[in-house]
Scaffold this active site. Sequence first.
Site, mmCIF file in Angstrom:
data_model
loop_
_atom_site.group_PDB
_atom_site.id
_atom_site.type_symbol
_atom_site.label_atom_id
_atom_site.label_comp_id
_atom_site.label_asym_id
_atom_site.label_seq_id
_atom_site.Cartn_x
_atom_site.Cartn_y
_atom_site.Cartn_z
ATOM 1 N N LYS A 1 0.805 -1.489 0.086
ATOM 2 C CA LYS A 1 -0.084 0.019 -0.161
ATOM 3 C C LYS A 1 0.887 1.190 -0.034
ATOM 4 C CE LYS A 1 -3.445 2.332 2.720
ATOM 5 N NZ LYS A 1 -4.622 2.380 3.752
ATOM 6 N N GLU B 1 10.328 -4.807 4.472
ATOM 7 C CA GLU B 1 10.470 -6.220 4.039
ATOM 8 C C GLU B 1 10.156 -6.196 2.580
ATOM 9 O OE1 GLU B 1 8.652 -4.895 6.723
ATOM 10 O OE2 GLU B 1 8.800 -6.357 8.346
ATOM 11 N N GLY C 1 -4.867 -1.776 4.967
ATOM 12 C CA GLY C 1 -4.221 -2.970 4.313
ATOM 13 C C GLY C 1 -4.847 -4.189 4.612
ATOM 14 N N ARG C 2 -5.384 -4.496 5.844
ATOM 15 C CA ARG C 2 -5.983 -5.824 6.076
ATOM 16 C C ARG C 2 -7.324 -5.923 5.552
ATOM 17 N NH1 ARG C 2 -4.815 -2.598 10.270
ATOM 18 N NH2 ARG C 2 -6.521 -1.641 11.669
ATOM 19 N N GLU D 1 -4.967 -6.893 14.404
ATOM 20 C CA GLU D 1 -4.423 -5.579 14.146
ATOM 21 C C GLU D 1 -5.428 -4.295 14.247
ATOM 22 O OE1 GLU D 1 -2.772 -4.380 10.202
ATOM 23 O OE2 GLU D 1 -0.905 -4.795 11.382
ATOM 24 N N HIS E 1 -5.482 -33.492 16.174
ATOM 25 C CA HIS E 1 -4.346 -34.365 16.823
ATOM 26 C C HIS E 1 -3.245 -33.417 17.172
ATOM 27 C CE1 HIS E 1 -6.204 -37.908 14.837
ATOM 28 N NE2 HIS E 1 -6.593 -36.757 14.042
ATOM 29 N N LYS F 1 9.101 -0.934 14.272
ATOM 30 C CA LYS F 1 9.799 -0.480 13.013
ATOM 31 C C LYS F 1 10.990 0.557 13.290
ATOM 32 C CE LYS F 1 5.643 -0.648 9.934
ATOM 33 N NZ LYS F 1 4.808 -0.009 9.040
HETATM 34 O O1 F6P Z 1 2.277 -4.164 10.018
HETATM 35 C C1 F6P Z 1 1.583 -3.021 9.532
HETATM 36 C C2 F6P Z 1 1.104 -2.767 8.163
HETATM 37 O O2 F6P Z 1 0.810 -1.382 7.727
HETATM 38 C C3 F6P Z 1 -0.030 -3.533 8.014
HETATM 39 O O3 F6P Z 1 -1.152 -2.849 8.387
HETATM 40 C C4 F6P Z 1 -0.067 -3.658 6.411
HETATM 41 O O4 F6P Z 1 -1.122 -4.667 5.907
HETATM 42 C C5 F6P Z 1 1.328 -4.016 6.481
HETATM 43 O O5 F6P Z 1 2.229 -3.199 7.249
HETATM 44 C C6 F6P Z 1 1.991 -3.796 4.987
HETATM 45 O O6 F6P Z 1 1.964 -2.491 4.531
HETATM 46 P P1 F6P Z 1 2.024 -1.955 2.974
HETATM 47 O O7 F6P Z 1 1.052 -2.647 2.299
HETATM 48 O O8 F6P Z 1 1.928 -0.730 2.994
HETATM 49 O O9 F6P Z 1 3.472 -2.656 2.577
#
Ligand code: F6P
Length: 553
Positions: free
Chosen positions: A207, A213, A264-265, A350, A381, A520
Amino acid sequence: MNAPATKPPVGALRCDRTEAWAALRGHYEAHGRDFDLREAFARDPGRFDSLAVEAPEVFADLSKNHLDTATLHFLLDLARECGVEARRAAMFAGSPINSTEDRAVLHSALRAPRGAAPFSDEVHRTLDALLAYAETVRDTATSGIRDVVNIGIGGSDLGPQMVVPALDACAHPGLRFHFVSNVDGHDIAPVLRGLNPAQTLFIVASKTFTTQETIANAQAARAWFIARGGSDVAKHFVAATTNVQAAAEFGIVTTFGFWDWVGGRYSLWSAIGLPIAIAIGADHFRALLAGAHAMDRHFATAPLAKNLPLLLGLLDVWYRNFHGHASRSVAPYHQGLRRLPAYLQQLEMESNGKRVDASGAALPYATSPVVWGEPGTNAQHAYFQMLHQGTDVIPVEFILVRRATYGALVADRALQDQLDRQHRMLLANGLAQAQALMVGKSAEAARAEQVPTASRSIDPATLASHRTFPGNRPSTTLLLDELSPRSLGALIALYEHRVFTSGAVWHINSFDQWGVELGKALSARLLPQLEAGAAASADLDPSTAGLLRRLRP
Ligand code: F6P
């Protein structure tokens, strides 16, 4: 832009200041604490029917929950006093109910028919472009693509990673899908090992397009692509993001955008759903959206007493705040839904893992439970022992699917018959677990049984106490007719609105996630200190400094 101007609801009470909260507290003390499911069924043979709720694509059996008429009555009053209906209307209308970011919350607009919700023009223009592009990739004879790698994390990973295997029966048979999320190189390395650059499409899903990452993994993928002779980055890398400029700076030409009012979620319905659209194609993707929209309409219009997302959200409040249950376990009896618990962890925890109310005041009551689970029967199990005989009561949610769909996988008749039989075994297991949790087993019944595997030297009464099940453990069963794009869309939207409901009752902002920020920022400060040569900063706590020294290369 056709943004609406509706104001957020005013005057809604925080749950602990309502009359219904006090009534629920009194009712719990008088009846809830000692409620017994077996007695409730004995008293009321119509209990199954009266606590059955039909929502689009989902039938819910709420009868194995610690609910009676009075509880339901007070919970519905609670929803009214907390202003859930007004907040719901504000969400659908596009008011900025995400107050700490001053944003609307309009994932429902992504699945509304043309002209039926705010931002319809932009939404449908982008959707059409996304689906048209997905079809070009699916035309593998022309595109040459065999592997699709989604690089994203959190909401830019968990939705597609959950939906693609769930809809395997209607997925493109000539494409393989991979999901890379962790900054740990052990995630991407084995994926890259099996790929041919000329046949691979990378989707960089973020987003913000700033997530550490995702950007690191995208860089690793691009470096691998070039090192392996990949010649056309623009063709083999696309992006799904609200930050089109950052994607362009990365060198990505094909970008599918979305908007800051998509959390995002809550984003699998947007461009973040590109891997899903490539897997299942335009018609099925539209069916996924249509299922979610049907659930949106149900949530928006069904009477409160028959409104499934609302009832589930209220049940969560009842268990969390009055019974004190700190977790809820989800057991999907469908292997395709194996990533659903992980998806729900982000969606629920979240969203509702918050400790202050909308005005920033610390809350005197609990919010999000821990949500966890694994598919049945595997879960039976592993940890079901604890659900049946452990010291904690953990409400369980069973998801059963009436008809199996193995798609083109099963052409052989004998194999089909065998798998159909296994499907009946699966359903029998799901039903049996819910039944066992509720009915339990008395010491007398345990004592009357012959147990060939039991020790012969143990006395019968002691053995019986080990083999007793208290029962009376609550569960909800959700039934789908079939796991299809439409039913899965409805199921996911059901969970979204359930989380909305409990969040509205708890008076929290379910749509921000400030809790992820501190870690972060600290990791950005620690990284240079971990890298060889950099001195540990003087203000580091002794534990982190000690670990840092041991971890240095
Ligand atoms: O972990 C925090 C967060 O902002 C989530 O809410 C989101 O889904 C994720 O990181 C990934 O963010 P982005 O889509 O901006 O890479």
